[in-house]
Design an enzyme around this catalytic site. Sequence first.
Site, PDB file in Angstrom:
ATOM      1  N   SER A  83       7.474  -1.388   1.455  1.00  0.00           N
ATOM      2  CA  SER A  83       7.341  -0.010   1.037  1.00  0.00           C
ATOM      3  C   SER A  83       8.660   0.731   0.990  1.00  0.00           C
ATOM      4  CB  SER A  83       6.425   0.745   2.001  1.00  0.00           C
ATOM      5  OG  SER A  83       6.117   1.841   1.563  1.00  0.00           O
ATOM      6  N   ARG A 332       6.534  -4.598  -5.323  1.00  0.00           N
ATOM      7  CA  ARG A 332       5.130  -4.471  -5.039  1.00  0.00           C
ATOM      8  C   ARG A 332       4.287  -3.713  -5.838  1.00  0.00           C
ATOM      9  NH1 ARG A 332       0.387  -5.870  -4.246  1.00  0.00           N
ATOM     10  NH2 ARG A 332      -0.529  -6.155  -2.117  1.00  0.00           N
ATOM     11  N   THR A 368       1.108   5.030   3.746  1.00  0.00           N
ATOM     12  CA  THR A 368       0.812   4.340   4.996  1.00  0.00           C
ATOM     13  C   THR A 368       0.077   4.876   6.136  1.00  0.00           C
ATOM     14  OG1 THR A 368       3.204   3.249   4.772  1.00  0.00           O
ATOM     15  CG2 THR A 368       2.027   3.254   7.150  1.00  0.00           C
ATOM     16  N   CYS A 529       7.169  -8.697 -14.967  1.00  0.00           N
ATOM     17  CA  CYS A 529       7.112  -9.428 -13.954  1.00  0.00           C
ATOM     18  C   CYS A 529       8.436  -8.929 -13.136  1.00  0.00           C
ATOM     19  CB  CYS A 529       6.948 -11.040 -13.983  1.00  0.00           C
ATOM     20  SG  CYS A 529       7.256 -11.745 -12.424  1.00  0.00           S
ATOM     21  N   CYS A 554       7.104 -16.181  -7.322  1.00  0.00           N
ATOM     22  CA  CYS A 554       6.176 -15.203  -7.189  1.00  0.00           C
ATOM     23  C   CYS A 554       6.303 -14.465  -5.794  1.00  0.00           C
ATOM     24  CB  CYS A 554       4.695 -15.639  -7.371  1.00  0.00           C
ATOM     25  SG  CYS A 554       3.413 -14.246  -7.169  1.00  0.00           S
ATOM     26  N   CYS A 557       3.630  -9.483  -6.091  1.00  0.00           N
ATOM     27  CA  CYS A 557       3.346  -7.794  -6.399  1.00  0.00           C
ATOM     28  C   CYS A 557       2.090  -7.735  -7.049  1.00  0.00           C
ATOM     29  CB  CYS A 557       4.495  -7.649  -7.235  1.00  0.00           C
ATOM     30  SG  CYS A 557       4.571  -8.060  -8.876  1.00  0.00           S
ATOM     31  N   CYS A 560       1.215  -8.918 -12.693  1.00  0.00           N
ATOM     32  CA  CYS A 560       0.778  -9.576 -13.727  1.00  0.00           C
ATOM     33  C   CYS A 560      -0.660  -9.405 -14.129  1.00  0.00           C
ATOM     34  CB  CYS A 560       1.294 -11.089 -13.546  1.00  0.00           C
ATOM     35  SG  CYS A 560       0.756 -11.653 -12.047  1.00  0.00           S
TER      36      CYS A 560
END
Length: 585
Positions: A83, A332, A368, A529, A554, A557, A560
């Site tokens: 984050s 992310r 958060t 991506c 990968c 995140c 895709c």
Amino acid sequence: IGFFFFSLLQPTDNILPLSYKDPRWEGVEMERFADEADVVIVGGGPAGLSAAIRLKQLANEHEKELRVCLVEKASQIGAHTLSGACLEPSAINELFPDWKERGAPLHTPVTEDVFSILTEKHRIPVPMLPGLPMQNHGNYIVRLGNFVRWLGEQAEELGVELYPGYAAAEVLFHEDGSVKGIATNDVGIAKDGSPKDVFERGMELHAKVTMFGEGCHGHLAKQLYKKFNLRENCEPQTYAIGLKEVWMIDEKKWRPGRVEHSVGWPLNRHTYGGSFLYHLNEGEPLVALGFVVGLDYSNPYLSPFREFQRWKHHPFVAPTLEGGNRIAYGARALNEGGIQSLPKLTFPGGLLIGCSPGFMNVPKIKGTHTAMKSGMLAAEAIFPKVTAESLDSETAGLHVPEYAEALKNSWVWKELYAVRNIRPSFHNYFGLYGGMVYTGIFYWILRGKEPWTLKHCGLDANQLKPAKDCTPIDYPKPDGKISFDLLSSVALSGTNHEGDQPAHLTLKDDSVPVARNLAIYDGPEQRFCPAGVYEYVPLETGDGMRLQINAQNCVHCKTCDIKDPSQNINWVVPEGGGGPAYNGM
């Protein structure tokens, strides 16, 4: 200590995948063991850990025995957490009023707020008026992975059982249809579907209530939406992708506590997004910087990663980074739908918390504090039911609708309702600038009390235009000093997957990528991506192309699964412990 050392293990009858019935599986031990807990939590992020902590706090206050088990797919608590992050402390103040004495890693109070509209060569400063969502007075710049790791330590001290490295792969159901618990995935299966010598069957965890806090676009939540029709009365969720780097910079350029945000260049006015640059105060001249792009963009040639790299060369940004050293990278997806896109949160045997349903305050770029509060409210709703002397339930799994009611009466709901129109107000002829004018008039003056609620445009996957209708984007080559290529960036994420395992990025139809995505949209997978997972390569015969999936790259995140215009990609969990190894992202 792994699941196989639980004290109350018992074999269960379960249906095996068809692949296990081929001759290579003869003689392999297929018994799956189960354990019982009062509450099972899927996901060791801020929401899941806050829920676990609050449950044990209540159990201690009421002198009740309560077994709380939490599973997390990352190898360590916090290793998949990414984050910005500028933390609003409202929820942690409630959960641990003494968080400073407990050593919470909140070291950098915000001292300076800077907001800008960028053109290609210049910066237009925007005053941060009191009450605007982007004002950060009273907040803290944090490395959220470190904060989550600290929450994990607090949870363990209270007696929560944490099991990192175990990926929840399957939702289990009672005969009456209510949620029974979860099963972790089997490990030690080769890519060709055969068992390895180290094969181990997954574990089942059963509970009175299962809490799903998987984070944005959780793969189990997708199944629950369909099973219980949870999205029947809400709008489709809309998302963004956030890309982030951490840099060590020249100490002379370091301004601890400084928060910078920008909108505008390099994105056009019809592409939602913006940037952040935060100066941390953790003993070293560190900055966290990143770029967010709404996944409702329409040009299939757009690459969020390359927009991020281009942004760093802006005359207002580059001087901070010159002479510095990039030490971390990650990405992310994040929810942007707000209150309009919240699904039904409860169902027999379970409930959704945190970024899984989507409690992010989009104009604040903060989720958060709301995720934590949702977990705490869920815990408070669950506790009296799971500790009742006589459990009278219409289903085998407890249904706790009181959680949704508590949320609607909390500051979370009030906060999200007030900003509900800011993100969808962007969809106008003037785009970004129309949205800013709307925010200035209706939010700053009326505080979200306008008597209407704007709608989003629909699924992000449906927003791409055909490539023939769009202009390709000419991105500059990275210079290796401020901007970088994709694969060297992924290397900084610490991403690793066991190579010889079934792919966790699956296609529903192998023919679709070339026949539709490449033919109509010029293969947008290779651009949206942020980890170089997807690339179109020539067939060995030389008469066409095929989609190559580099699943080992990968970073989990989920972009895709969200943005694929054919909705042909299905993200499922790899073996537990795989994925990025973020260190305080």
